[in-house]
Write a protein that holds these residues in place. Structure first.
Motif, mmCIF file in Angstrom:
data_model
loop_
_atom_site.group_PDB
_atom_site.id
_atom_site.type_symbol
_atom_site.label_atom_id
_atom_site.label_comp_id
_atom_site.label_asym_id
_atom_site.label_seq_id
_atom_site.Cartn_x
_atom_site.Cartn_y
_atom_site.Cartn_z
ATOM 1 N N ALA A 168 0.834 -1.210 0.000
ATOM 2 C CA ALA A 168 0.000 0.000 0.000
ATOM 3 C C ALA A 168 0.870 1.263 0.000
ATOM 4 C CB ALA A 168 -0.942 -0.003 1.201
ATOM 5 N N LEU A 169 1.907 1.260 0.823
ATOM 6 C CA LEU A 169 2.749 2.456 0.903
ATOM 7 C C LEU A 169 3.500 2.673 -0.411
ATOM 8 C CD1 LEU A 169 4.101 2.209 4.564
ATOM 9 C CD2 LEU A 169 1.986 3.219 3.715
ATOM 10 N N LEU A 170 4.007 1.594 -0.967
ATOM 11 C CA LEU A 170 4.722 1.719 -2.245
ATOM 12 C C LEU A 170 3.775 2.147 -3.366
ATOM 13 C CD1 LEU A 170 6.988 -1.416 -1.867
ATOM 14 C CD2 LEU A 170 7.846 0.919 -2.148
ATOM 15 N N ALA A 171 2.535 1.643 -3.329
ATOM 16 C CA ALA A 171 1.563 2.030 -4.362
ATOM 17 C C ALA A 171 1.273 3.529 -4.275
ATOM 18 C CB ALA A 171 0.283 1.216 -4.207
ATOM 19 N N CYS A 172 1.176 4.044 -3.049
ATOM 20 C CA CYS A 172 0.975 5.487 -2.873
ATOM 21 C C CYS A 172 2.123 6.259 -3.504
ATOM 22 C CB CYS A 172 0.912 5.846 -1.389
ATOM 23 S SG CYS A 172 -0.617 5.362 -0.602
ATOM 24 N N THR A 173 3.347 5.851 -3.176
ATOM 25 C CA THR A 173 4.486 6.627 -3.673
ATOM 26 C C THR A 173 4.596 6.499 -5.196
ATOM 27 O OG1 THR A 173 6.181 4.919 -3.488
ATOM 28 C CG2 THR A 173 5.731 6.172 -1.518
ATOM 29 N N LYS A 174 4.107 5.388 -5.713
ATOM 30 C CA LYS A 174 4.186 5.213 -7.173
ATOM 31 C C LYS A 174 3.331 6.242 -7.918
ATOM 32 C CE LYS A 174 5.321 2.169 -10.561
ATOM 33 N NZ LYS A 174 5.784 0.820 -10.852
ATOM 34 N N ILE A 175 2.160 6.576 -7.321
ATOM 35 C CA ILE A 175 1.266 7.512 -8.012
ATOM 36 C C ILE A 175 1.322 8.919 -7.409
ATOM 37 C CG2 ILE A 175 -0.292 5.655 -8.742
ATOM 38 C CD1 ILE A 175 -2.263 6.601 -6.566
ATOM 39 N N ALA A 213 0.656 9.762 -4.265
ATOM 40 C CA ALA A 213 -0.226 10.040 -3.122
ATOM 41 C C ALA A 213 0.639 10.103 -1.867
ATOM 42 C CB ALA A 213 -1.278 8.949 -3.002
ATOM 43 N N ILE A 214 0.207 10.872 -0.884
ATOM 44 C CA ILE A 214 0.979 11.057 0.344
ATOM 45 C C ILE A 214 0.432 10.082 1.374
ATOM 46 C CG2 ILE A 214 1.475 12.717 2.191
ATOM 47 C CD1 ILE A 214 0.801 14.930 0.060
ATOM 48 N N HIS A 215 1.298 9.264 1.977
ATOM 49 C CA HIS A 215 0.727 8.369 2.990
ATOM 50 C C HIS A 215 0.891 8.898 4.398
ATOM 51 C CE1 HIS A 215 4.634 6.557 3.943
ATOM 52 N NE2 HIS A 215 4.820 6.239 2.671
ATOM 53 N N SER A 216 -0.056 8.516 5.229
ATOM 54 C CA SER A 216 -0.018 8.886 6.639
ATOM 55 C C SER A 216 -0.350 7.616 7.414
ATOM 56 C CB SER A 216 -1.048 9.985 6.899
ATOM 57 O OG SER A 216 -1.256 10.157 8.278
ATOM 58 N N SER A 235 11.618 16.553 -6.614
ATOM 59 C CA SER A 235 12.399 16.198 -5.422
ATOM 60 C C SER A 235 11.707 16.620 -4.142
ATOM 61 C CB SER A 235 13.756 16.894 -5.464
ATOM 62 O OG SER A 235 14.531 16.398 -6.509
ATOM 63 N N GLU A 236 11.120 17.804 -4.157
ATOM 64 C CA GLU A 236 10.535 18.356 -2.936
ATOM 65 C C GLU A 236 9.029 18.078 -2.786
ATOM 66 O OE1 GLU A 236 11.615 19.481 -0.189
ATOM 67 O OE2 GLU A 236 13.745 19.583 -0.646
ATOM 68 N N ASP A 237 8.458 17.236 -3.627
ATOM 69 C CA ASP A 237 7.049 16.876 -3.425
ATOM 70 C C ASP A 237 6.916 16.076 -2.132
ATOM 71 O OD1 ASP A 237 5.656 18.023 -5.525
ATOM 72 O OD2 ASP A 237 6.102 16.381 -6.909
ATOM 73 N N PRO A 238 5.845 16.342 -1.352
ATOM 74 C CA PRO A 238 5.670 15.587 -0.101
ATOM 75 C C PRO A 238 5.554 14.089 -0.371
ATOM 76 C CG PRO A 238 4.100 17.398 -0.229
ATOM 77 C CD PRO A 238 4.793 17.341 -1.551
ATOM 78 N N LEU A 239 6.194 13.312 0.506
ATOM 79 C CA LEU A 239 6.192 11.860 0.369
ATOM 80 C C LEU A 239 5.249 11.250 1.398
ATOM 81 C CD1 LEU A 239 7.646 9.403 -0.969
ATOM 82 C CD2 LEU A 239 9.296 9.549 0.888
ATOM 83 N N PHE A 240 5.428 11.672 2.644
ATOM 84 C CA PHE A 240 4.521 11.179 3.681
ATOM 85 C C PHE A 240 4.418 12.133 4.854
ATOM 86 C CE2 PHE A 240 8.598 9.123 4.910
ATOM 87 C CZ PHE A 240 8.666 9.438 6.265
#
Ligand code: WT7
Length: 633
Positions: free
Chosen positions: A150-157, A159-162, A257-262
């Motif tokens: 789930a976390l990797l799928a978020c980062t792939k598209i 989306a920011i995970h929390s 580079s500076e897009d939020p990741l989580f």
């Protein structure tokens, strides 16, 4: 809890690395590497070459708008692409990426190629749910493969995970979900814990009723407990159903580079937990690089970090660090002592774990069972050990070094935080080790000890632990709390970050962490603010006011001691004590371990009405109360 490191620093034992370690280490000359790290931009930009960038950066570090530092400006990169897709183009394609093991002895091995397919399918499914770049997705899940997917799928598209730790309860979930306006929540039927299945689904159900932003709840059928999707919300879907029929290719989103990741919530000294924001490229670089050098990662390593993905340790060193290096990571669901206190060593033996990273509190707990279990299993695969989360006492250090590492494996006491994202102060395998000290700031990190005015303090004298230069995995902001973020950085003159810890340096420059300098407790390595515990107490009808401090505990490091003022008509009898304990646990989850509750008539306060925890702590330790001029009475 502040430990007296002056006593510890008299401990003069030094453990030197063996010739074998020195020969094989990636970094052979510690001092030279630290020298290299002084040229920050050069050092970190060289390390950044390890990734596949969609577009290289134009500028390494931008300090024009302090404290909003920016790293690798203009670069385009994707985390999931670098942690998974990249490896399937190499000989690692069929290498195991994740070994999932649980306390029932069940295992699941997932290769990089299988992980790639699973991440892609879920990423496409998320897109179909309407999740777009920048949307926030939360998880409230056990340590299971679907959480990593789930976390990797978020980062792939993009989306920011929390992630919300599975040990937290309804109140904490509602607060975090509402503050971040989560669209999709992942949960599971339950999690295994000491022979039982802990129901997560009903906690999530109760929470979601108070969370209107949640459009979809994805439920993983993890333990096989029959569950009905609740009729209450009509927003739920099983994970298997969701990914069914999805295409197994998904184009990675080119992230800035500076897009939020989580976002990851952590406790501060005042108010509610704060949502720490990490961004993409710098975080990737910080975790991968520190893991590589601190744990000396080679091709054949099997890395096991026992931390939970619900905390930063798990984000950085269960999932992202190892996968970014193409290293197999162990994901373990269960307690360290169930079915027996040999369960961890059994896993080390069975799978041949080479690098083992854990918490001092777990070691102190396992020490109680003696060496029967460490002797029962063959631990010769181990090469390097590590600990994190709180100061490690020399006895626990020696126990781990001797009985688990058999005096061959260097032990890395790593100091860092949710905010730092990556290891900051730590030895390297070639360093001389002193039990109880975290050694030196890592190459590329500038940390120091200063007094209240920001001036350096002499050797052996205590002061505040500060970071003096930006580092790639530094947190970039606090969710919806820019002002508080700015305050953290401006406390001392110059642009330095106050970590909230007290520390002493010895004559070799080694850091001896004493403990938190603020009103944050460390219970079994978990961070909890006194303010949060106090507000949980006063939300009970019997309590008018509460003040809490840490009381030292031989296993957990510290536990809560509460001073409460009761409403008229209530008495602090066994029944009420039990009720209060239950109430606080319901509000905050099992991390809030209550040691003692005492009834008082008054609490020490400043004239402006703030509780003076310092006075309560001094009284508890039987120390001089210090400066009481601001005390109201
Ligand atoms: C606080 C950060 C970083 C992952 C887990 C904790 C304490 C952390 C050490 C260490 C002494 C340590 C500090 C720090 N801490 N590592 N090796 N020695 N203290 O992350 O929950 O953000 O807590 O943990 O007090 O400030 P966290």
């Amino acid at each position: 809890m502040i430990r007296d490191t002056t006593v510890l620093m008299n401990e003069k034992r030094v453990f030197k690395p063996s010739e074998e370690i020195k020969e094989n280490a990636l970094v052979k000359n510690w001092e030279a590497e630290i020298e290299k790290g002084k040229n920050l931009e050069k050092y970190w930009s060289e390390k950044a070459e390890q990734f596949e960038w969609f577009k290289k950066w134009d500028k390494v570090l931008d300090e024009s708008n302090k404290p909003f530092y920016k790293w690798f400006l203009g670069g385009k990169i994707n985390l999931a692409y670098n942690a998974v897709d990249r490896w399937i183009k190499s000989e690692k394609r069929n290498q195991v990426a994740i070994i999932y093991i649980n306390e029932r002895g069940e295992e699941k091995k997932i290769t990089f190629y299988e992980l790639y397919l699973a991440v892609n399918k879920l990423a496409n499914a998320l897109k179909n749910l309407g999740v777009k770049k920048g949307d926030i997705v939360s998880t409230y899940m056990p340590m299971c493969p679907e959480l990593l997917i789930a976390l990797l799928a978020c980062t792939k598209i993009g989306a920011i995970h929390s992630v919300i730790y599975s040990g937290l309860s309804v109140g904490s979930l509602v607060e975090r979900i509402n503050e971040t306006q989560v669209k999709v929540l992942f949960t599971a039927d339950g999690t295994y814990r000491r022979g039982k299945v802990i129901d997560l689904k009903s906690i999530a159900d109760e929470a979601v009723l108070q969370c209107p932003s949640v459009e979809t709840i994805v439920v993983v059928n993890h333990t096989g407990t029959p569950i009905e999707l609740s009729k209450l919300s009509g927003r739920e879907i099983f994970y298997e159903r969701l990914v069914e029929g999805e295409a197994s290719y998904c184009e990675p989103e080119p992230m800035d580079s500076e897009d939020p990741l989580f976002i990851l919530y952590t406790s501060g000294s005042t108010g509610k937990p704060k949502g720490v924001i990490h961004t993409t490229a710098g975080y990737m670089l910080g975790t991968a690089t520190t893991l590589r050098y601190v744990f000396d990662i080679h091709e054949d390593d099997l890395f096991w970090c026992t931390g939970d993905i619900g905390w930063i340790t798990g984000h950085s060193y269960v999932i992202y660090g190892p996968l970014l290096l193409g290293t197999t990571t162990v994901v373990y669901e269960g307690a360290p002592d169930y079915p027996d206190p040999g369960v961890w060593w059994k896993i080390v033996e069975k799978y041949g774990v080479t690098k083992f990273y854990t918490a001092p509190t777990a070691i102190r707990h396992l020490m109680r069972f003696g060496i029967r279990y460490t002797d029962l299993y063959n631990l010769e695969s181990l090469r390097i050990l590590g600990t994190v989360g709180e100061p490690i006492n020399p006895e626990a250090w020696i126990w781990l070094y001797k009985n688990v590492g058999k005096e061959r494996c260097p032990l890395m006491d790593t100091w860092w935080q949710t905010e730092t994202g990556m290891h900051m102060i730590s030895p390297l395998p070639v360093s001389d080790l002193k039990p109880g000290a975290t050694a030196l700031p890592l190459p590329g990190v500038d940390a120091d000890v200063v007094d209240g005015k920001g001036n350096p303090v002499p050797v052996g004298k205590g002061g505040y632990l500060v970071i003096k230069k930006p580092w790639p995995a530094m947190f970039r902001n606090l969710h919806k709390n820019k002002e508080r973020f700015k305050e953290i950085w401006s406390e001392f003159p110059g642009c330095i970050y106050n970590a909230g810890d007290m520390v002493r340096k010895d004559e070799d420059g080694y850091f001896w962490i004493q403990g938190r300098s603020d009103d944050v407790l460390k219970i079994a390595g978990h961070r909890i603010g006194t303010a949060e515990v106090e507000s949980a107490f006063v939300s009970h009808p019997a309590v008018v006011e509460a003040a809490v401090i840490g009381r030292s505990d031989p296993i957990k490091g510290e536990i809560i001691k509460a001073f409460i003022i009761l409403r008229g008509g209530y008495e602090l009898k066994t029944k009420l004590i039990g009720e209060l304990k239950k109430h606080v646990r319901h509000e905050l989850g099992p991390v809030a371990v209550l040691g003692e509750i005492v009834q008082v008539d008054k609490l020490p306060k400043t004239r402006s009405g703030k509780i003076m925890h310092r006075i309560l702590r001094a009284q508890e330790m039987g120390e001089n109360l210090g400066d009481t001029s601001t005390l109201e009475e």
